[in-house]
Design an enzyme around this catalytic site. Structure first.
Site, PDB file in Angstrom:
ATOM      1  N   ASP A  80       5.346  -0.008  11.749  1.00 29.47           N
ATOM      2  CA  ASP A  80       4.153  -0.754  11.322  1.00 29.47           C
ATOM      3  C   ASP A  80       4.259  -2.261  11.611  1.00 29.47           C
ATOM      4  O   ASP A  80       3.317  -2.998  11.363  1.00 29.47           O
ATOM      5  CB  ASP A  80       3.908  -0.524   9.822  1.00 29.47           C
ATOM      6  CG  ASP A  80       3.807   0.944   9.492  1.00 29.47           C
ATOM      7  OD1 ASP A  80       2.762   1.536   9.742  1.00 29.47           O
ATOM      8  OD2 ASP A  80       4.813   1.519   9.026  1.00 29.47           O
ATOM      9  N   LYS A 109       0.839  -1.212   0.000  1.00 28.42           N
ATOM     10  CA  LYS A 109       0.000   0.000   0.000  1.00 28.42           C
ATOM     11  C   LYS A 109       0.866   1.251   0.000  1.00 28.42           C
ATOM     12  O   LYS A 109       0.601   2.201  -0.744  1.00 28.42           O
ATOM     13  CB  LYS A 109      -0.890   0.002   1.256  1.00 28.42           C
ATOM     14  CG  LYS A 109      -1.485   1.371   1.576  1.00 28.42           C
ATOM     15  CD  LYS A 109      -2.327   1.362   2.833  1.00 28.42           C
ATOM     16  CE  LYS A 109      -1.637   1.713   4.108  1.00 28.42           C
ATOM     17  NZ  LYS A 109      -1.301   3.110   4.354  1.00 28.42           N
ATOM     18  N   ASN A 110       1.906   1.241   0.831  1.00 28.01           N
ATOM     19  CA  ASN A 110       2.677   2.471   1.012  1.00 28.01           C
ATOM     20  C   ASN A 110       3.660   2.747  -0.120  1.00 28.01           C
ATOM     21  O   ASN A 110       4.348   3.756  -0.106  1.00 28.01           O
ATOM     22  CB  ASN A 110       3.378   2.465   2.372  1.00 28.01           C
ATOM     23  CG  ASN A 110       2.367   2.594   3.493  1.00 28.01           C
ATOM     24  OD1 ASN A 110       1.207   2.937   3.247  1.00 28.01           O
ATOM     25  ND2 ASN A 110       2.787   2.320   4.721  1.00 28.01           N
ATOM     26  N   ARG A 118      -8.428  -1.108   4.713  1.00 26.93           N
ATOM     27  CA  ARG A 118      -7.763  -0.024   3.983  1.00 26.93           C
ATOM     28  C   ARG A 118      -6.409  -0.466   3.475  1.00 26.93           C
ATOM     29  O   ARG A 118      -5.933   0.000   2.453  1.00 26.93           O
ATOM     30  CB  ARG A 118      -7.480   1.116   4.957  1.00 26.93           C
ATOM     31  CG  ARG A 118      -8.324   2.298   4.814  1.00 26.93           C
ATOM     32  CD  ARG A 118      -7.924   3.265   5.859  1.00 26.93           C
ATOM     33  NE  ARG A 118      -7.121   4.297   5.244  1.00 26.93           N
ATOM     34  CZ  ARG A 118      -7.172   5.565   5.587  1.00 26.93           C
ATOM     35  NH1 ARG A 118      -7.995   5.943   6.550  1.00 26.93           N
ATOM     36  NH2 ARG A 118      -6.430   6.457   5.004  1.00 26.93           N
ATOM     37  N   ARG A 127      -2.955  10.377   3.450  1.00 27.36           N
ATOM     38  CA  ARG A 127      -1.765  11.211   3.311  1.00 27.36           C
ATOM     39  C   ARG A 127      -1.448  11.511   1.841  1.00 27.36           C
ATOM     40  O   ARG A 127      -0.411  12.095   1.550  1.00 27.36           O
ATOM     41  CB  ARG A 127      -0.534  10.480   3.914  1.00 27.36           C
ATOM     42  CG  ARG A 127      -0.767   9.723   5.189  1.00 27.36           C
ATOM     43  CD  ARG A 127      -0.841  10.577   6.402  1.00 27.36           C
ATOM     44  NE  ARG A 127       0.286  11.438   6.604  1.00 27.36           N
ATOM     45  CZ  ARG A 127       0.240  12.527   7.381  1.00 27.36           C
ATOM     46  NH1 ARG A 127      -0.880  12.864   7.999  1.00 27.36           N
ATOM     47  NH2 ARG A 127       1.309  13.259   7.552  1.00 27.36           N
ATOM     48  N   CYS A 151      -4.345   7.471   9.829  1.00 27.70           N
ATOM     49  CA  CYS A 151      -4.569   6.875  11.149  1.00 27.70           C
ATOM     50  C   CYS A 151      -4.219   7.868  12.257  1.00 27.70           C
ATOM     51  O   CYS A 151      -3.267   8.635  12.134  1.00 27.70           O
ATOM     52  CB  CYS A 151      -3.718   5.614  11.280  1.00 27.70           C
ATOM     53  SG  CYS A 151      -4.293   4.297  10.196  1.00 27.70           S
ATOM     54  N   ARG A 190       1.193  14.011  13.351  1.00 29.27           N
ATOM     55  CA  ARG A 190       1.503  13.855  11.934  1.00 29.27           C
ATOM     56  C   ARG A 190       1.452  15.178  11.149  1.00 29.27           C
ATOM     57  O   ARG A 190       0.684  15.331  10.196  1.00 29.27           O
ATOM     58  CB  ARG A 190       0.590  12.805  11.287  1.00 29.27           C
ATOM     59  CG  ARG A 190       0.596  11.488  12.018  1.00 29.27           C
ATOM     60  CD  ARG A 190      -0.185  10.422  11.314  1.00 29.27           C
ATOM     61  NE  ARG A 190       0.555   9.824  10.210  1.00 29.27           N
ATOM     62  CZ  ARG A 190       0.039   8.914   9.386  1.00 29.27           C
ATOM     63  NH1 ARG A 190      -1.201   8.515   9.526  1.00 29.27           N
ATOM     64  NH2 ARG A 190       0.769   8.398   8.420  1.00 29.27           N
TER      65      ARG A 190
HETATM   66  C1  EPZ Z   1       4.398   6.643   6.184  1.00 27.32           C
HETATM   67  O1  EPZ Z   1       3.719   7.701   6.851  1.00 27.32           O
HETATM   68  C2  EPZ Z   1       3.429   5.495   6.143  1.00 27.32           C
HETATM   69  N1  EPZ Z   1       2.225   5.936   5.467  1.00 27.32           N
HETATM   70  C3  EPZ Z   1       3.113   5.019   7.547  1.00 27.32           C
HETATM   71  O2  EPZ Z   1       2.279   3.887   7.471  1.00 27.32           O
HETATM   72  C4  EPZ Z   1       4.417   4.630   8.234  1.00 27.32           C
HETATM   73  O3  EPZ Z   1       4.134   4.264   9.568  1.00 27.32           O
HETATM   74  C5  EPZ Z   1       5.396   5.796   8.203  1.00 27.32           C
HETATM   75  O4  EPZ Z   1       5.589   6.243   6.841  1.00 27.32           O
HETATM   76  C6  EPZ Z   1       6.755   5.453   8.792  1.00 27.32           C
HETATM   77  O5  EPZ Z   1       7.325   4.385   8.070  1.00 27.32           O
HETATM   78  C7  EPZ Z   1       2.186   5.971   4.144  1.00 27.32           C
HETATM   79  O6  EPZ Z   1       3.162   5.644   3.470  1.00 27.32           O
HETATM   80  C8  EPZ Z   1       0.909   6.398   3.523  1.00 27.32           C
HETATM   81  P1  EPZ Z   1       6.643   9.985   8.166  1.00 27.32           P
HETATM   82  P2  EPZ Z   1       4.279   9.175   6.788  1.00 27.32           P
HETATM   83  O7  EPZ Z   1       6.496  11.273   7.449  1.00 27.32           O
HETATM   84  O8  EPZ Z   1       4.984   9.358   5.501  1.00 27.32           O
HETATM   85  C9  EPZ Z   1       7.072  13.283  11.624  1.00 27.32           C
HETATM   86  C10 EPZ Z   1       0.307   2.650   7.750  1.00 27.32           C
HETATM   87  O9  EPZ Z   1      -0.329   2.127   8.697  1.00 27.32           O
HETATM   88  N2  EPZ Z   1       6.868  14.316  10.592  1.00 27.32           N
HETATM   89  O10 EPZ Z   1       7.826   9.135   7.872  1.00 27.32           O
HETATM   90  O11 EPZ Z   1       3.166  10.091   7.114  1.00 27.32           O
HETATM   91  C11 EPZ Z   1       5.802  12.467  11.859  1.00 27.32           C
HETATM   92  O12 EPZ Z   1       4.906  13.134  12.705  1.00 27.32           O
HETATM   93  C12 EPZ Z   1       0.912   4.027   7.910  1.00 27.32           C
HETATM   94  O13 EPZ Z   1       0.434   2.106   6.645  1.00 27.32           O
HETATM   95  C13 EPZ Z   1       6.919  15.645  10.947  1.00 27.32           C
HETATM   96  O14 EPZ Z   1       7.132  16.000  12.116  1.00 27.32           O
HETATM   97  O15 EPZ Z   1       5.314   9.119   7.982  1.00 27.32           O
HETATM   98  C14 EPZ Z   1       6.361  11.202  12.441  1.00 27.32           C
HETATM   99  O16 EPZ Z   1       6.626  11.385  13.814  1.00 27.32           O
HETATM  100  C15 EPZ Z   1       0.729   4.584   9.277  1.00 27.32           C
HETATM  101  N3  EPZ Z   1       6.717  16.602   9.967  1.00 27.32           N
HETATM  102  C16 EPZ Z   1       7.696  11.034  11.707  1.00 27.32           C
HETATM  103  O17 EPZ Z   1       8.002  12.329  11.170  1.00 27.32           O
HETATM  104  C17 EPZ Z   1       6.483  16.254   8.669  1.00 27.32           C
HETATM  105  O18 EPZ Z   1       6.302  17.162   7.823  1.00 27.32           O
HETATM  106  C18 EPZ Z   1       7.680  10.029  10.578  1.00 27.32           C
HETATM  107  O19 EPZ Z   1       6.565  10.281   9.725  1.00 27.32           O
HETATM  108  C19 EPZ Z   1       6.458  14.904   8.320  1.00 27.32           C
HETATM  109  C20 EPZ Z   1       6.654  13.936   9.304  1.00 27.32           C
END
Ligand code: EPZ
Length: 439
Positions: free
Chosen positions: A309, A26-27, A418, A97, A121, A126
């Site tokens: 995850d 999915k991701n 999902r 997202r 989620c 986020r």
């Molecule tokens: C992706 O989310 C995945 N989602 C998530 O999977 C996954 O858990 C995550 O990456 C980490 O591997 C999708 O790919 C759609 P991040 P993403 O930006 O990209 C902080 C699932 O269940 N951050 O790597 O949104 C954020 O708050 C989902 O499939 C900021 O502070 O994750 C987090 O603490 C859940 N500012 C950390 O970085 C920003 O602008 C990592 O988030 C962006 C992120």
């Protein structure tokens, strides 16, 4: 989000045995669908999972003018000869997202866009500050509106963007923006998850020039145009780990076709520390219990660390291990909400704490977030009526029901579906006693 299609009834205590086929990730696929907007030529994606999240993204693309044709069960052709709309309707506000990742492609195609703010989620705040700051550095004008952002740019230009944290989404956003930007973009402290690399592979086939250095630096030399592509999406290492945990937790044996050892190195080490084992098969990996399960400490982290995850099925597995395990969640501040139902309703012994119990203090140190779990095991879980709060917790609950004594009912299955393709059919195929009732 839409209502549940059905609830699950699961009778636990059956060792799961057999073979399942890994679905596409999915991701990865959802971002790859967005990448097709970077060209006016047709693109064909194979290995596309039939999940609600893919339907949502295809709906978004259709709104923008993309022609979507399914060529087979898991093959879709998407073609956007013209971007008819530069904005998504508010129906897509807060659903996932993906809309924010469309900013770069829509800026290249039309010079402006209004995208709804993301949802997804509820596992932490986020924010999207890294995304917006990066695009701003590349020359985009960004105006906040209630529930959306308006972005304009005559032409995005290369920049050096240092991410404060290796965010998967921000890295992907900047990759999509940089592929057609004028000049060179350097993203340092970038995410290099296999799903990000799979997007890079697809973009490279489309004609993009991208290098990945060992120090998490991505360098993108912007090109004038990208062409159509045929791409097979990488297998879903979250789904694979979920079935691996299910095999070990139920003391069964599951082969997951399409599982790749190189994408699971950290997971396989953790599984082995707990007592799980794997062997390579002709088409994938087979998972089983190698010895009695013992407590283990795990800390989630960015790739190549232990994925956030994978945390939920592993936490449930650890309720079956002898001793006290610690799971320290360092990616999201609020990803243990699901543990309360496991303790209260099913008899698990899980204690949450705001302290960092890992090797180093994480970003949530000294803040009021219950991001560490202490799991005392083994406990015989008992059946319960559970309500899934988010996608990955969903498989955690399914797994808890599979090892529990008695019959559990699970609602909130829309969250699970999902991201997991045909979870009921796949679980039934390996012998799970699972049925569905209309919700
Ligand atoms: C992706 O989310 C995945 N989602 C998530 O999977 C996954 O858990 C995550 O990456 C980490 O591997 C999708 O790919 C759609 P991040 P993403 O930006 O990209 C902080 C699932 O269940 N951050 O790597 O949104 C954020 O708050 C989902 O499939 C900021 O502070 O994750 C987090 O603490 C859940 N500012 C950390 O970085 C920003 O602008 C990592 O988030 C962006 C992120």
């Amino acid at each position: 989000m839409a209502a549940d299609r059905h609830t699950y009834r699961i009778t636990g205590g059956v060792p799961l045995r057999g073979t399942v086929e890994a679905s596409g990730a999915k991701n990865a696929v959802t971002k790859e669908l967005v990448a097709t907007l970077l060209t006016d030529e047709p693109c064909t994606l194979h290995g596309v999972p039939r999940i609600l999240e893919v339907d949502l993204v295809l709906g978004m693309l259709a709104e923008l003018g993309t022609e979507v044709t399914w060529l087979g069960e898991h093959t879709v052709r998407v073609h956007t000869p013209k971007v008819a709309n530069t904005s998504l309707s508010s129906a897509y506000s807060g659903v996932n997202r993906i809309p924010i990742l469309m900013m770069g492609p829509l800026l290249h195609r039309r010079g402006e866009t209004v995208v709804p703010l993301p949802g997804g989620c509820t596992i932490g705040k986020r924010p999207i500050d890294f995304h917006l700051e990066g695009l701003h550095q590349m020359g985009a004008d960004i105006v906040d509106r209630p529930g959306s952002v308006k972005v304009t740019a005559t032409r995005l230009t290369g920049a050096h963007v240092h991410l404060p944290f290796p965010s998967v989404g921000a890295t992907e956003n900047l990759l999509l923006a940089a592929a057609l930007a004028k000049g060179t973009t350097v993203i340092s402290n970038a995410a290099v998850e296999p799903e990000v690399v799979d997007l890079v592979l697809m973009l490279q086939k489309m004609g993009a020039l991208i290098t990945i250095d060992t120090d998490r630096t991505l360098t993108i030399s912007g090109v004038e145009e990208l062409r159509g592509v045929e791409h097979h999406t990488v297998a879903d290492r979250i789904e694979i780990a979920s079935f691996a945990a299910a095999a070990v937790a139920t003391d069964g044996r599951i082969e997951v076709r399409g599982a790749r050892q190189d994408h699971l190195i950290t997971f396989l080490n953790a599984l082995r520390h707990i007592g799980g084992e794997f062997t390579e098969t002709e088409n994938g990996l087979e998972f089983f219990r190698g010895r009695p399960l013992t407590a283990t400490d795990i800390e989630t982290g960015v790739h190549p660390g232990f994925m956030t995850d994978w945390q939920q099925p592993i936490t449930v597995l650890l309720t079956q291990a002898d001793g006290t395990s610690v799971v320290h969640e360092t990616i999201y501040e609020d990803r243990f909400g699901y543990a309360e139902q496991l303790s209260r309703s099913m008899g698990a012994d899980i204690e949450l704490t705001t302290r960092c119990l890992g090797a180093t203090a994480c970003r949530w140190h000294n803040r009021d977030f219950q991001h560490t779990a202490k799991i005392n095991g083994p406990t015989q879980l008992k059946a319960a009526d559970l309500v899934i709060p988010d996608l990955r917790a969903g498989f955690g609950y399914v797994l808890a029901a599979l090892v529990a004594d008695g019959t559990s009912t699970i609602s909130g299955t829309r969250y699970l579906e999902r991201g997991y393709e045909e979870p009921v059919a796949k679980l039934a195929a390996v012998g799970a006693r699972i049925t569905t009732q209309p919700a």
